[in-house]
Scaffold this active site. Structure first.
Site, PDB file in Angstrom:
ATOM      1  CB  CYS A 106      -2.774   2.992  -3.441  1.00  0.00           C
ATOM      2  SG  CYS A 106      -2.050   1.338  -3.316  1.00  0.00           S
ATOM      3  CG  HIS A 124      -1.971   1.073   1.161  1.00  0.00           C
ATOM      4  ND1 HIS A 124      -2.788   1.257   0.059  1.00  0.00           N
ATOM      5  CD2 HIS A 124      -2.338   2.036   2.057  1.00  0.00           C
ATOM      6  CE1 HIS A 124      -3.607   2.269   0.275  1.00  0.00           C
ATOM      7  NE2 HIS A 124      -3.357   2.768   1.479  1.00  0.00           N
ATOM      8  CG  HIS A 182      -3.963   6.461   2.031  1.00  0.00           C
ATOM      9  ND1 HIS A 182      -4.507   5.242   2.377  1.00  0.00           N
ATOM     10  CD2 HIS A 182      -4.432   7.345   2.966  1.00  0.00           C
ATOM     11  CE1 HIS A 182      -5.260   5.371   3.451  1.00  0.00           C
ATOM     12  NE2 HIS A 182      -5.229   6.638   3.829  1.00  0.00           N
TER      13      HIS A 182
END
Length: 230
Positions: free
Chosen positions: A161, A60, A72
């Protein structure tokens, strides 16, 4: 339009969904909460840094904005059905995430480092080595991230992301983990096609030349059964 690429894209997205699910926050099915504020030492982070949190099967990404804030991109169904900012700002649950992926809806949100990392280890600017001559200024990266905060379209393959952070810090939206996954799937498909081709050649040989000796039959049909099982 050719439905095959569309079907393949949909399949890949559903498979990638399985590795994007993260632990639920407190109060959701009894899971533990993110670490308390101060769990991470943010003094080593600079505004515009690219933060990575490795998970079991994926990574992530986020852009550090300073003052314990990280921008994010997260799939989330809530921004598309309500304008309640207080409700939207709550930590994204698995249910919201899954529905967001299905609806292809997401938001670029700003969370604390603790909520962003969720207990995982954090790598800083680890991708810079892959973009040696493309790293933008830290302030430029942070400003790009801030401008994108809000609801956006989402795709596990084309707008996730990683695409978000690489655009902000390097000026080009790319996703290496998605590319790697797609290459792996292509290899599997090619291998299965090779097995099927071998089976067809064997069957044609039998049809043209007569029944093959019993010792060669397993060689022809075992790959077929393996292909079917796969």
């Amino acid at each position: 339009k050719n439905p095959v690429p569309q079907a393949a894209s949909l399949l890949l997205e559903k498979l990638l969904l399985l590795v994007h699910i993260r632990p639920l926050p407190a109060g959701s099915d009894g899971e533990t909460a993110p670490p308390a504020p101060g769990y991470y030492d943010t003094s080593c982070f600079k505004r515009g840094d690219l933060l990575e949190v490795p998970r079991t099967l994926f990574i992530h990404f986020g852009i550090y904005l300073g003052e314990n804030r990280v921008a994010h991109l997260m799939p989330d169904i809530l921004p598309s059905i309500t304008g309640d900012r207080q409700q939207i700002q709550q930590v994204v649950t698995n249910k919201r995430l899954i529905l967001g992926v299905i609806a292809r809806t997401a938001s670029v949100r700003v969370d604390t480092v603790e909520d962003f990392a969720y207990g995982g280890s954090i790598l800083v600017n680890h991708m810079d080595r892959l973009f040696e001559d493309q790293v933008l200024g830290s302030e430029e990266a942070a400003r790009r991230a801030e401008k994108l905060v809000g609801t956006t379209a989402y795709s596990l393959l084309w707008n996730n992301c990683e695409h978000f952070v690489t655009y902000c810090r390097y000026g080009a939206p790319v996703s290496f983990q998605t590319d790697k996954f797609c290459e792996t799937v292509k290899m599997i498909i090619r291998d299965q096609r090779s097995v099927l081709a071998s089976v067809l050649v064997g069957l044609v040989s039998i049809a043209c030349l007569g029944v093959a000796p019993s010792t060669t039959l397993p060689t022809i049909f075992i790959p077929f059964f393996l292909w079917m099982a796969g």
